[in-house]
Design an enzyme around this catalytic site. Structure first.
Site, PDB file in Angstrom:
ATOM      1  CD  GLU A 108      -2.825  -1.321   2.332  1.00  0.00           C
ATOM      2  OE1 GLU A 108      -2.252  -1.766   3.355  1.00  0.00           O
ATOM      3  OE2 GLU A 108      -4.015  -1.008   2.294  1.00  0.00           O
ATOM      4  CD  GLU A 128      -3.258  -5.989   4.031  1.00  0.00           C
ATOM      5  OE1 GLU A 128      -3.276  -6.745   3.039  1.00  0.00           O
ATOM      6  OE2 GLU A 128      -2.694  -4.867   4.028  1.00  0.00           O
TER       7      GLU A 128
HETATM    8  C1  3H9 Z   1      -1.285  -4.693   7.364  1.00  0.00           C
HETATM    9  O1  3H9 Z   1      -0.343  -4.371   6.693  1.00  0.00           O
HETATM   10  C2  3H9 Z   1      -2.493  -3.801   7.600  1.00  0.00           C
HETATM   11  C3  3H9 Z   1      -2.539  -2.642   6.641  1.00  0.00           C
HETATM   12  O2  3H9 Z   1      -3.285  -2.993   5.498  1.00  0.00           O
HETATM   13  C4  3H9 Z   1      -3.235  -1.428   7.162  1.00  0.00           C
HETATM   14  C5  3H9 Z   1      -3.280  -1.129   8.564  1.00  0.00           C
HETATM   15  C6  3H9 Z   1      -4.015   0.143   8.931  1.00  0.00           C
HETATM   16  N1  3H9 Z   1       4.572  -7.612  11.810  1.00  0.00           N
HETATM   17  O3  3H9 Z   1       7.744 -15.156   8.735  1.00  0.00           O
HETATM   18  P1  3H9 Z   1       9.159 -15.016   9.135  1.00  0.00           P
HETATM   19  C7  3H9 Z   1       8.246 -11.182  12.038  1.00  0.00           C
HETATM   20  S1  3H9 Z   1      -1.333  -6.176   8.167  1.00  0.00           S
HETATM   21  C8  3H9 Z   1       5.294  -8.034  12.864  1.00  0.00           C
HETATM   22  O4  3H9 Z   1       9.741 -16.024  10.054  1.00  0.00           O
HETATM   23  P2  3H9 Z   1       9.908 -15.369   6.386  1.00  0.00           P
HETATM   24  C9  3H9 Z   1       7.918 -12.632  12.314  1.00  0.00           C
HETATM   25  O5  3H9 Z   1       7.042 -12.748  13.396  1.00  0.00           O
HETATM   26  C10 3H9 Z   1       0.203  -6.939   7.774  1.00  0.00           C
HETATM   27  N2  3H9 Z   1       6.216  -9.018  12.774  1.00  0.00           N
HETATM   28  O6  3H9 Z   1      10.118 -14.840   7.874  1.00  0.00           O
HETATM   29  C11 3H9 Z   1       9.272 -13.217  12.589  1.00  0.00           C
HETATM   30  O7  3H9 Z   1       9.606 -12.911  13.920  1.00  0.00           O
HETATM   31  P3  3H9 Z   1      10.464 -13.950  14.824  1.00  0.00           P
HETATM   32  C12 3H9 Z   1       0.252  -7.462   6.386  1.00  0.00           C
HETATM   33  C13 3H9 Z   1       6.420  -9.557  11.584  1.00  0.00           C
HETATM   34  O8  3H9 Z   1      11.096 -14.901   5.633  1.00  0.00           O
HETATM   35  C14 3H9 Z   1      10.175 -12.413  11.654  1.00  0.00           C
HETATM   36  O9  3H9 Z   1       9.459 -11.222  11.331  1.00  0.00           O
HETATM   37  N3  3H9 Z   1       1.486  -8.205   6.174  1.00  0.00           N
HETATM   38  C15 3H9 Z   1       5.697  -9.173  10.458  1.00  0.00           C
HETATM   39  O10 3H9 Z   1       9.561 -16.808   6.402  1.00  0.00           O
HETATM   40  C16 3H9 Z   1      10.494 -13.125  10.366  1.00  0.00           C
HETATM   41  O11 3H9 Z   1       9.283 -13.561   9.780  1.00  0.00           O
HETATM   42  C17 3H9 Z   1       1.559  -9.518   6.395  1.00  0.00           C
HETATM   43  O12 3H9 Z   1       0.600 -10.151   6.761  1.00  0.00           O
HETATM   44  C18 3H9 Z   1       4.733  -8.141  10.598  1.00  0.00           C
HETATM   45  N4  3H9 Z   1       4.022  -7.689   9.558  1.00  0.00           N
HETATM   46  O13 3H9 Z   1       8.618 -14.625   5.838  1.00  0.00           O
HETATM   47  C19 3H9 Z   1       2.898 -10.140   6.181  1.00  0.00           C
HETATM   48  N5  3H9 Z   1       6.100  -9.913   9.403  1.00  0.00           N
HETATM   49  O14 3H9 Z   1      11.765 -14.076  14.096  1.00  0.00           O
HETATM   50  C20 3H9 Z   1       3.267 -11.007   7.349  1.00  0.00           C
HETATM   51  C21 3H9 Z   1       7.057 -10.728   9.869  1.00  0.00           C
HETATM   52  O15 3H9 Z   1      10.519 -13.265  16.129  1.00  0.00           O
HETATM   53  N6  3H9 Z   1       4.597 -11.592   7.228  1.00  0.00           N
HETATM   54  N7  3H9 Z   1       7.257 -10.527  11.176  1.00  0.00           N
HETATM   55  O16 3H9 Z   1       9.662 -15.222  14.836  1.00  0.00           O
HETATM   56  C22 3H9 Z   1       4.866 -12.640   6.437  1.00  0.00           C
HETATM   57  O17 3H9 Z   1       4.022 -13.127   5.704  1.00  0.00           O
HETATM   58  C23 3H9 Z   1       6.240 -13.227   6.502  1.00  0.00           C
HETATM   59  O18 3H9 Z   1       6.789 -12.887   7.736  1.00  0.00           O
HETATM   60  C24 3H9 Z   1       7.185 -12.756   5.372  1.00  0.00           C
HETATM   61  C25 3H9 Z   1       8.631 -13.257   5.677  1.00  0.00           C
HETATM   62  C26 3H9 Z   1       6.683 -13.363   4.065  1.00  0.00           C
HETATM   63  C27 3H9 Z   1       7.233 -11.268   5.290  1.00  0.00           C
END
Ligand code: 3H9
Length: 699
Positions: A108, A128
């Site tokens: 976004e 999301e």
């Molecule tokens: C949003 O954006 C709302 C908006 O539309 C508007 C709001 C008003 N936040 O998965 P990994 C941490 S909602 C906090 O193991 P990978 C994760 O917990 C969000 N923490 O790595 C982990 O911590 P730890 C929309 C996050 O390489 C570490 O980072 N976005 C977030 O296998 C590594 O992550 C999503 O839903 C986060 N957003 O995969 C994306 N993302 O090492 C969510 C990651 O302590 N994230 N962490 O366990 C993912 O899908 C995967 O983490 C990603 C990397 C593909 C990015």
């Protein structure tokens, strides 16, 4: 407030480069949006800057809002005081330079920029919906303006990650490069610096015409998967608003729809699951510096359904694997089954023929244990009996190279007894795959008394390398998964004897959110396997609780779908379960023989008895230190047993009811039904302390 350490600005050849540095994934945590806005303002004010590049430091662009901040109430709308609108309104062109991930609020942010350039390996998406939300930072309004409502709906309702090349062909990114993203972005910025008017997605409504019936058709298409959920429907409503309202009003509508979701049980549950799945990777007691050597070759003993599926997992992950059987005929049968499984994927279109041939070629059939000797890991996958399994481990111990892992795919048997026949119990562990092994994501990694921390660490990593979600636990009959599930199965048997019917139980559980009812699942898996196991157990244990209804069905040759009859009746060539009066008669007859007066059982009693029985058992497993944390139980139930993800898992769901209520109900059933409902001590303690299940840790 701007935090210069999170976001910085440097000027290079007339281009202001704004760098976000918030490891590990550059989430939009408090301070990041404000930092971007502050750097943008500085760059806009700087006469030396003609154009601006926004880029992420480290491994990613921006992976979205910081999901942890939702529960702290820190994600406010509009996110970061409207920093995306500020990017949108910049008088100087802003180019998002994307590598790693641009997800959710990250994409976004990029859509608020004038141009997007991406590294070919980058992934973009609006996931999301997978955490029970909608893209709430303008994504539902800008993406349809950029790529049309149909393609936007696809991305927003599935949450899928789109590779950079596809993003280019969809029109989300303007340019894809193979290397040196920053230099390419700066060159791009210099090229477009003087071009006016600036392309501004918010100002372009030319793509917004939706084909008639699109939104209704999308609602229909997702209905089955989105059962009991709100987020997918709010996503559609928000895109619909983009097509019917001016931009500012559409944004306001998106905000309303977002706020409905933010505090919903569904989103809370899904956010909890996001972290629970990641937490599961950490097995307590493994020192931080423990190495996990990469598994480069594997061996599987047993080419039955499980062994074949396990071999496919390695082959799919490009790891060569040998598969061993006792004789040529069984080996040929096993290889033919593997080939047939791959061919089904090719027919379905999910696997290309040449890729299938490459994968199949990685599986080498062998008859001699000596041929397995050089593999990094050997996984035994023969039938569930201790003596033959021990015989396999003796052979493996004799031939496998030093350092190789020796794993058993047992779903219940004692790992220590298996390890005891080897001279290297430290490298023996359980690796319980779920059926079908090549499809199901869960891997239960079982630590025996002698299993070393290094072995646990390597098996957990091996699971991840072959695409599994590894969850560790200790050793007991049935381990964490099957032991916690067993009381559910037993309660189901008793409910049938007391008055429930198969289709009532299935209806209750499907309405709760399971993809299929547990009784129908029995018919799909085949009732003969359980029948054989019951006969073995009854012979070994005089107190074994018999299951007369299920036994009688099997005595009549009703083994489930494969015989056209089981708990249900099936029409030829059709898998729809039809309630069968013959089964009802058998059930009623068994109840009468047991002296039970059948009664009407409410849907709520069915749901609660099935699930509370397992919650109580899970507490006992935690209390004994076999499970490391309640969230591991949840991850196993989600990925092993089809528990609805949007309910967070068995223990998270129980928290919604409340520990005290669950405990009091279990106490009442304990009084009524006796020992099988004896409440776990941990459950009692949690109820007395007013604590939550989800925070319960191993005792
Ligand atoms: C949003 O954006 C709302 C908006 O539309 C508007 C709001 C008003 N936040 O998965 P990994 C941490 S909602 C906090 O193991 P990978 C994760 O917990 C969000 N923490 O790595 C982990 O911590 P730890 C929309 C996050 O390489 C570490 O980072 N976005 C977030 O296998 C590594 O992550 C999503 O839903 C986060 N957003 O995969 C994306 N993302 O090492 C969510 C990651 O302590 N994230 N962490 O366990 C993912 O899908 C995967 O983490 C990603 C990397 C593909 C990015």
């Amino acid at each position: 407030m701007s935090q210069p350490n999170l976001v910085s600005l440097a000027v290079q050849d007339g281009v202001g480069v704004i760098t976000v540095n918030n490891p590990p994934v550059n989430a939009l945590s408090a301070g990041v949006p404000e930092g971007i806005a502050a750097c943008l303002a500085t760059a806009v004010a700087d006469p030396a800057v003609q154009a601006i590049v926004l880029i992420g430091a480290g491994r990613s662009f921006i992976a979205g809002a910081d999901i942890r901040e939702f529960d702290k109430g820190r994600v406010t709308m509009p996110i970061g005081d409207g920093f995306i609108d500020k990017l949108d309104a910049s008088p100087k062109p802003v180019i998002a330079a994307i590598h790693g991930y641009a997800l959710g609020g990250g994409l976004e942010t990029a859509l608020g920029c004038n141009y997007r350039i991406a590294l070919r390996s980058a992934k973009l998406g609006l996931p999301e919906v997978l955490i029970g939300l909608l893209p709430g930072a303008g994504g539902t309004q800008r993406l349809p303006r950029l790529i049309g409502p149909k393609a936007a709906l696809d991305l927003i309702t599935t949450g899928r990650h789109v590779p950079a090349d596809e993003a280019k062909s969809l029109g989300i990114v303007d340019e894809v490069v193979d290397t040196d993203l920053l230099s390419a972005a700066i060159a791009f910025a210099q090229r477009v610096a003087a071009l006016r008017p600036l392309p501004q997605i918010s100002a372009n409504s030319s793509k917004l015409t939706a084909e008639p019936g699109l939104f209704e058709a999308t609602r229909k298409a997702i209905a089955r998967k989105a059962r009991n959920q709100k987020a997918p429907y709010n996503c559609i409503a928000a895109v619909e608003a983009a097509c019917t309202l001016p931009f500012a009003q559409g944004l306001a509508r998106e905000g309303e729809l977002f706020r409905e979701l933010e505090t919903s049980d569904e989103s809370r549950a899904l956010r909890y699951v996001f972290f629970a799945e990641r937490e599961a990777a950490h097995v307590p007691g493994i020192p931080a510096n423990t190495k996990a050597p990469v598994i480069q070759s594997a061996a599987v003993v047993g080419a039955g359904t499980m062994g074949g599926g396990i071999a496919m997992c390695f082959a799919d992950a490009a790891i060569p694997v040998k598969i061993l059987e006792a004789n040529q005929e069984a080996l040929d049968r096993g290889m033919a089954r593997i080939r047939a499984n791959y061919e089904t994927s090719v027919k379905r279109g999910s696997l290309a023929q040449d890729e299938m041939e490459r994968r199949f070629a990685r599986i080498t059939p062998v008859l001699d244990y000596a041929d397995l000797a050089t593999a990094d890991v050997a996984i035994e996958a023969i039938f569930e009996e201790m003596a033959p399994k021990q015989a396999v481990f003796r052979q493996l111990d004799a031939v496998m190279k030093p350092g190789a892992l020796l794993l058993s795919n047992t779903s219940a048997l004692n790992i220590d007894e298996i390890a005891s026949v080897t001279k290297r119990p430290d490298v023996v562990a359980g690796a319980h795959f779920f059926s079908p092994a090549n499809v199901m994501k869960l891997l239960e990694v079982v630590k025996g008394a002698a299993t070393s921390a290094a072995t646990m660490n390597t098996v957990m990593a091996m699971g991840r390398a072959i695409g599994k979600l590894s969850v560790g636990c200790g050793n007991c009959d049935g381990f964490l998964a099957n032991r916690s599930r067993a009381p559910f199965g037993m309660e189901m048997v008793i409910l049938l004897e007391e008055g429930a019917l198969p289709h009532q139980i299935d209806k209750v559980m499907v309405e709760f959110g399971y993809p299929m009812g547990p009784v129908a699942v029995g018919d799909l898996a085949g009732l003969d396997i359980g029948w054989a196991a019951r006969k073995r157990r009854a012979a070994a244990d005089p107190n074994y609780r018999k299951q007369p209804i299920a036994d009688r069905l099997c005595e009549l040759g009703r083994f489930g779908q494969k015989t056209g009859a089981g708990w249900y009746r099936y029409e030829k060539g059709d898998r729809t379960p039809h309630p069968d009066p013959e089964v009802t008669a058998i059930i009623e007859q068994v109840s009468a023989e047991m002296g039970i007066t059948r009664r009407e059982i409410s849907d709520e009693e069915i749901l609660h008895r099935l699930l509370f029985a397992s919650i109580n058992e899970a507490c006992k497993i935690l209390e004994e230190g076999i499970a490391y944390r309640a969230s591991d139980v949840d991850v196993m139930w989600l990925h092993g047993f089809g528990f609805p993800r949007y309910r967070g898992g068995l223990m998270f769901w129980a928290d919604q009811i409340g520990v005290k209520s669950v405990y009091e109900q279990i106490q009442r059933w304990h009084q009524l039904y006796g020992a099988r409902w004896a409440p776990s001590a941990l459950l009692r303690q949690l109820a007395e302390r007013g604590a939550a299940f989800k925070d319960a840790k191993a005792g």
